[in-house]
Scaffold this active site. Structure first.
Site, PDB file in Angstrom:
ATOM      1  N   ARG A  21       5.171  -2.760  -0.353  1.00  0.00           N
ATOM      2  CA  ARG A  21       5.861  -1.478  -0.576  1.00  0.00           C
ATOM      3  C   ARG A  21       5.217  -0.360   0.251  1.00  0.00           C
ATOM      4  O   ARG A  21       5.782   0.083   1.242  1.00  0.00           O
ATOM      5  CB  ARG A  21       5.848  -1.130  -2.078  1.00  0.00           C
ATOM      6  CG  ARG A  21       6.853  -0.057  -2.476  1.00  0.00           C
ATOM      7  CD  ARG A  21       6.433   1.359  -2.161  1.00  0.00           C
ATOM      8  NE  ARG A  21       5.180   1.743  -2.792  1.00  0.00           N
ATOM      9  CZ  ARG A  21       4.531   2.866  -2.510  1.00  0.00           C
ATOM     10  NH1 ARG A  21       5.002   3.708  -1.627  1.00  0.00           N
ATOM     11  NH2 ARG A  21       3.384   3.140  -3.111  1.00  0.00           N
ATOM     12  N   ASP A  22       4.015   0.039  -0.106  1.00  0.00           N
ATOM     13  CA  ASP A  22       3.372   1.178   0.574  1.00  0.00           C
ATOM     14  C   ASP A  22       3.111   0.857   2.046  1.00  0.00           C
ATOM     15  O   ASP A  22       3.219   1.724   2.912  1.00  0.00           O
ATOM     16  CB  ASP A  22       2.062   1.503  -0.152  1.00  0.00           C
ATOM     17  CG  ASP A  22       1.392   2.763   0.364  1.00  0.00           C
ATOM     18  OD1 ASP A  22       2.027   3.514   1.124  1.00  0.00           O
ATOM     19  OD2 ASP A  22       0.225   2.998   0.019  1.00  0.00           O
ATOM     20  N   HIS A 214      -6.900   4.828  -4.720  1.00  0.00           N
ATOM     21  CA  HIS A 214      -6.025   4.417  -3.614  1.00  0.00           C
ATOM     22  C   HIS A 214      -6.520   5.165  -2.369  1.00  0.00           C
ATOM     23  O   HIS A 214      -6.199   6.331  -2.174  1.00  0.00           O
ATOM     24  CB  HIS A 214      -4.593   4.803  -3.992  1.00  0.00           C
ATOM     25  CG  HIS A 214      -3.542   4.413  -3.005  1.00  0.00           C
ATOM     26  ND1 HIS A 214      -2.524   3.539  -3.301  1.00  0.00           N
ATOM     27  CD2 HIS A 214      -3.325   4.797  -1.728  1.00  0.00           C
ATOM     28  CE1 HIS A 214      -1.738   3.397  -2.254  1.00  0.00           C
ATOM     29  NE2 HIS A 214      -2.196   4.159  -1.286  1.00  0.00           N
ATOM     30  N   HIS A 216      -7.247   5.711   1.777  1.00  0.00           N
ATOM     31  CA  HIS A 216      -6.792   5.484   3.152  1.00  0.00           C
ATOM     32  C   HIS A 216      -8.001   5.584   4.070  1.00  0.00           C
ATOM     33  O   HIS A 216      -8.906   6.390   3.828  1.00  0.00           O
ATOM     34  CB  HIS A 216      -5.733   6.519   3.544  1.00  0.00           C
ATOM     35  CG  HIS A 216      -4.399   6.243   2.925  1.00  0.00           C
ATOM     36  ND1 HIS A 216      -3.256   6.908   3.267  1.00  0.00           N
ATOM     37  CD2 HIS A 216      -4.025   5.346   1.977  1.00  0.00           C
ATOM     38  CE1 HIS A 216      -2.232   6.452   2.562  1.00  0.00           C
ATOM     39  NE2 HIS A 216      -2.670   5.506   1.768  1.00  0.00           N
ATOM     40  N   CYS A 247      -0.785   5.786   8.938  1.00  0.00           N
ATOM     41  CA  CYS A 247      -0.808   7.066   8.235  1.00  0.00           C
ATOM     42  C   CYS A 247       0.408   7.869   8.670  1.00  0.00           C
ATOM     43  O   CYS A 247       0.528   8.224   9.837  1.00  0.00           O
ATOM     44  CB  CYS A 247      -2.081   7.826   8.563  1.00  0.00           C
ATOM     45  SG  CYS A 247      -2.098   9.473   7.852  1.00  0.00           S
ATOM     46  N   ASN A 256      -3.654   2.769   4.930  1.00  0.00           N
ATOM     47  CA  ASN A 256      -4.186   2.096   3.752  1.00  0.00           C
ATOM     48  C   ASN A 256      -5.436   1.253   4.038  1.00  0.00           C
ATOM     49  O   ASN A 256      -5.522   0.572   5.045  1.00  0.00           O
ATOM     50  CB  ASN A 256      -3.112   1.163   3.192  1.00  0.00           C
ATOM     51  CG  ASN A 256      -1.954   1.929   2.607  1.00  0.00           C
ATOM     52  OD1 ASN A 256      -2.107   2.643   1.632  1.00  0.00           O
ATOM     53  ND2 ASN A 256      -0.781   1.806   3.221  1.00  0.00           N
TER      54      ASN A 256
HETATM   55 MG    MG Z   1      -1.150   4.324   0.664  1.00  0.00          MG
END
Ligand code: MG
Length: 311
Positions: A21-22, A214, A216, A247, A256
């Protein structure tokens, strides 16, 4: 009391795989539905037990994820594996219920301007808007995760105070969220920021066992931030296989934290994740050939050199 079943064993860390997803949401190249399904199945084969597989946003707003129903229909149920999906509103929840999803995620941010840019309403309005969505999801026995973006910094407002994210986190818990994922959306957090944030969160009475981090890796601090999270009691971390998803605010920059890099560090520290690192590399290699850039995971790149896998 903690709502997280995994929190009993302090040497166990839960890795929430958000690559399908992300990760894919931030990839330019459209990936075919059968490839996504094969990728997700390979991630489950690797031992990942929580995989965020798609999003029920309007199909036009994120074309990459417009096959949400087809992806879920292609994934046979597996014991102990949860395939979750992002839900933006009541319509998204209806679709998630129809698709048999057992866990959803709702999302807002710590900074008002970011929420306005992303979901075209203010922060206060976004929280109010999720009240009936979370209540209805819970009536259907779903687990609900709340994402809070821009916890450590905002692309529009700059610095964000710990108190801002903490206030939003408290509201989401009060709404009925089981877990919160606190996001460093633009990858600006330093280890000092993470320590200060977690100390403030603990002082404010937030249940640390229900908080996921979460990170990055935009500025190379994701793994050291994980270490600080571990030292402060956090046992849930989000990551994407291969470091999938750049990003969105800095084209070409790393986004991520990669699942492989996270697992390598966690296993080296003696934490148990239940995930087979070599099998995550194998899952990443399925998606690597589809993309227009190299997967940024450092561990994946090293493993690729040794085994002649695709970049
Ligand atoms: Mg993310």
């Amino acid at each position: 009391m903690s709502r997280n079943a995994d929190s009993g064993d302090r040497r166990h860390v839960t890795v929430v795989e958000v690559g399908p997803r992300d990760g894919l949401q931030n990839e330019r190249v459209r990936v075919a539905t059968p490839t996504k399904i094969a990728f997700i199945e390979a991630l489950a084969d690797a031992g990942l037990r929580r995989i965020e597989v798609t999003s029920f946003v309007h199909p036009r707003s994120i074309p990459q994820l417009q096959d949400a129903e087809a992806v879920l229909a292609g994934l046979p149920a597996r014991d102990g594996v949860t395939y979750s999906a992002l839900v933006p509103n009541g319509r998204g929840l209806e679709r998630a219920i129809a698709a048999g999803v057992k866990e959803i995620a709702v999302f807002t941010a710590a900074s008002d301007t970011f929420v306005r840019h992303n979901i075209h309403m203010g922060l206060r309005e976004s929280l109010d808007h999720f009240v009936p969505v979370v209540a209805e999801a819970r009536r259907h026995g779903m687990r609900v995760r709340g994402y809070v973006s821009t916890v450590f910094g905002c692309p529009y407002e700059g610095a964000v105070l710990p108190e801002q994210g903490i206030a939003v986190a408290k509201e989401l818990l009060a709404l009925g969220c089981d877990e919160l994922s606190m996001g460093d959306t633009i990858g600006v957090a330093t280890p000092g920021d993470v320590a200060r944030w977690l100390e403030a969160a603990r002082s404010a009475g937030l249940p640390i066992e229900d908080i996921a981090l979460h990170f990055h890796d935009t500025r190379g601090t994701a793994l050291v931030n994980v270490l600080v999270g571990l030292q402060h009691g956090v046992r849930i971390f989000d990551s994407t296989a291969g470091g999938l998803g750049g990003c969105p605010y800095a084209p070409g920059a790393s986004g991520n934290l990669a699942t492989e890099d996270l697992l390598y560090a966690l296993h080296g520290l003696g934490y148990d994740t239940g995930v087979d690192l070599a099998k995550v590399v194998a899952a990443s290699s399925l998606i690597a050939t589809q993309l227009d850039h190299m997967l940024p995971s450092r561990y994946y790149q090293a493993a690729r050199v040794q085994a002649c896998l695709p970049v």
